[in-house]
Design a protein around this motif. Structure first.
Motif, short mmCIF file in Angstrom:
data_model
loop_
_atom_site.label_atom_id
_atom_site.label_comp_id
_atom_site.label_asym_id
_atom_site.label_seq_id
_atom_site.Cartn_x
_atom_site.Cartn_y
_atom_site.Cartn_z
N ALA A 39 0.93 4.29 -2.76
CA ALA A 39 0.83 5.71 -2.40
C ALA A 39 1.99 6.52 -2.96
O ALA A 39 1.83 7.71 -3.27
CB ALA A 39 0.78 5.85 -0.88
N TYR A 40 3.15 5.89 -3.08
CA TYR A 40 4.34 6.57 -3.61
C TYR A 40 4.55 6.33 -5.11
O TYR A 40 5.59 6.71 -5.66
CB TYR A 40 5.58 6.12 -2.85
CG TYR A 40 5.69 6.69 -1.46
CD1 TYR A 40 5.61 8.06 -1.23
CD2 TYR A 40 5.89 5.86 -0.36
CE1 TYR A 40 5.71 8.59 0.04
CE2 TYR A 40 6.00 6.37 0.93
CZ TYR A 40 5.90 7.74 1.12
OH TYR A 40 6.01 8.26 2.38
N TYR A 41 3.60 5.69 -5.78
CA TYR A 41 3.65 5.44 -7.21
C TYR A 41 4.95 4.72 -7.61
O TYR A 41 5.69 5.16 -8.50
CB TYR A 41 3.54 6.76 -7.99
CG TYR A 41 2.22 7.45 -7.82
CD1 TYR A 41 1.12 7.12 -8.62
CD2 TYR A 41 2.06 8.42 -6.83
CE1 TYR A 41 -0.10 7.75 -8.44
CE2 TYR A 41 0.83 9.05 -6.63
CZ TYR A 41 -0.24 8.70 -7.45
OH TYR A 41 -1.45 9.32 -7.26
N TYR A 67 -5.15 1.57 6.32
CA TYR A 67 -5.10 2.98 5.95
C TYR A 67 -4.43 3.81 7.04
O TYR A 67 -3.61 4.70 6.75
CB TYR A 67 -6.52 3.49 5.69
CG TYR A 67 -6.60 4.97 5.42
CD1 TYR A 67 -6.31 5.49 4.16
CD2 TYR A 67 -6.93 5.87 6.44
CE1 TYR A 67 -6.36 6.86 3.91
CE2 TYR A 67 -7.00 7.23 6.21
CZ TYR A 67 -6.71 7.72 4.93
OH TYR A 67 -6.76 9.06 4.69
N GLU A 107 0.83 -1.21 0.00
CA GLU A 107 0.00 0.00 0.00
C GLU A 107 0.87 1.26 0.00
O GLU A 107 0.51 2.27 -0.61
CB GLU A 107 -0.93 -0.01 1.21
CG GLU A 107 -1.98 -1.12 1.18
CD GLU A 107 -2.90 -1.03 -0.03
OE1 GLU A 107 -3.17 0.09 -0.49
OE2 GLU A 107 -3.33 -2.09 -0.52
N MET A 109 3.66 7.40 6.44
CA MET A 109 3.91 8.50 5.49
C MET A 109 4.11 9.83 6.21
O MET A 109 4.93 10.64 5.79
CB MET A 109 2.74 8.59 4.50
CG MET A 109 2.64 7.39 3.56
SD MET A 109 1.29 7.53 2.36
CE MET A 109 1.91 8.87 1.32
N SER A 153 -0.87 5.78 6.62
CA SER A 153 -0.88 7.24 6.85
C SER A 153 0.13 7.63 7.92
O SER A 153 0.83 8.65 7.79
CB SER A 153 -2.28 7.69 7.28
OG SER A 153 -3.23 7.41 6.25
#
Length: 374
Positions: free
Chosen positions: A208-210, A243, A204, A250, A247
């Motif tokens: 989020a960081y591609y 999630y 995940e 990050m 979060s």
């Protein structure tokens, strides 16, 4: 449930202190009279190793504290709680690698070799008592090798269904390839449940960081985020949603200043490459596959789960798998260790590990080699 011999010694010490000098006075004689299977031993508290004795003692203590003052009742309930905790089976999610191996081995023997199980079990013992004794045996390499020989004899002496034969081979592999006691124990990831969570968080985070999961892990590892921030919080993260975990990680990464800026030079939407955009089908495949590959790698190479996760994501194979170039290279997860040992042997140099067991895969000459010695 308590596994270690030192836990039993602590239970005996606290129970003996309570029975002779506790809130109910010296009640040792009265309690001993109710114990089943009484026999002469150097220490009468040794009988607490049997579940029936603990059960009888708990019943006697409940009866004796009835109608007593609140302080007496609370002190009695504390020692009762310790007796319950000693023999109560723990949850599967709470067991580490060795504890899970002991339970799986014990329950296999009980379900498929009942008389062997009965020989291990003394009168008055519960399943947890037998597993605790088996734990003491399987803690040593000699004990695991001996147990592996017992399971191998099942294959030689009995005509077993194919499913049972597979279970025996898997247990043999886990017994013989358990991490060497000469190496420092890595408890960063306790069991397969935590491993699945960690893999999901990495995947995940990569979304989020591609970027790809392997690249996300490498960048987090190089920055010390995984080792210094995530690993100490794994137990805390288990009560949070995926999630919330992602979060939180990050937010921590974003607060690292220059380290965050350096990471964003290689990750992020503006740096994504065409082969780093997994589709929905690819994501589902990776979620189901990567955790299985890592767990199998740990079993076959004698690694702890944290070491296996690091080895897998540091490999070139992980990147190729996530880019779709090695999607069908391995038909079975069991082939991964052999593949990596051949193509990327440098991954295992720092662990000084090697397969002591190989699955029943035919060699070039058509023979079957079930064990290989380093």
């Amino acid at each position: 449930m308590k596994y270690e011999s030192k836990d039993f010694e602590q239970l005996k010490a606290k129970t003996g202190e309570f029975l002779e000098h506790g809130a109910l006075g010296n009640i040792r004689v009265y309690c001993e009279m109710t114990w089943p299977y009484r026999r002469k031993t150097e220490n009468y508290l040794d009988e607490l190793a049997k579940a029936d004795v603990r059960k009888a003692l708990i019943a006697s203590l409940y009866h004796m504290c009835r109608g007593k003052g609140i302080e007496t009742t609370r002190a009695t309930e504390q020692i009762i709680g310790k007796l319950w905790e000693f023999g109560r089976p723990d949850k599967v999610q709470e067991r580490d690698m060795l504890q899970a191996l002991v339970w799986d081995t014990g329950m296999f023997i009980k379900n498929n070799g009942y008389w062997d199980w009965e020989e291990m079990r003394e009168i008055g013992e519960s399943d947890t008592d037998v597993v605790r004794k088996l734990y003491g045996k399987l803690r040593t390499r000699e004990g695991r090798e001996q147990q592996s020989d017992i399971l191998a004899a099942y294959l030689e002496n009995y005509d077993l269904p194919g499913e049972v034969q597979v279970q025996i081979e898997q247990l043999e592999m886990r017994l013989l390839n358990y991490p060497s006691p000469d190496r420092e124990e890595d408890r960063s990831i306790k069991n397969s449940f935590q491993l699945q969570n960690c893999v999901r968080w990495i995947q995940e985070l990569s979304a989020a960081y591609y970027t790809l999961p392997a690249k996300a892990y490498r960048n987090l590892s190089e920055a010390g985020v995984w080792r210094d921030y995530v690993v100490p919080r794994i137990f805390q993260y288990e009560s949070m949603s995926c999630y919330e975990v992602v979060s939180d990680i990050m937010r921590h990464v974003k607060g690292l200043g220059e380290t965050y800026e350096n990471m964003m030079k290689v990750m992020g939407k503006e740096h994504i490459k065409p082969d780093e955009i997994p589709g929905s089908y690819d994501w589902q495949y990776l979620r189901e596959t990567e955790a299985a590959f890592i767990e199998t790698l740990a079993m076959q190479k004698g690694l702890y789960l944290g070491e296996a996760l690091d080895t897998f994501y540091e490999s070139r194979f992980a990147l190729a798998l996530e880019q779709g170039r090695e999607r069908h290279a391995l038909a079975r997860a069991e082939m991964l260790a052999e593949y990596l040992e051949y193509s990327e042997p440098e991954l295992f140099a720092k662990y000084e590990c090697g397969c002591r067991f190989q699955s029943s895969m035919p060699e070039k000459n058509g023979t079957v080699n079930r064990r290989s010695v380093r």
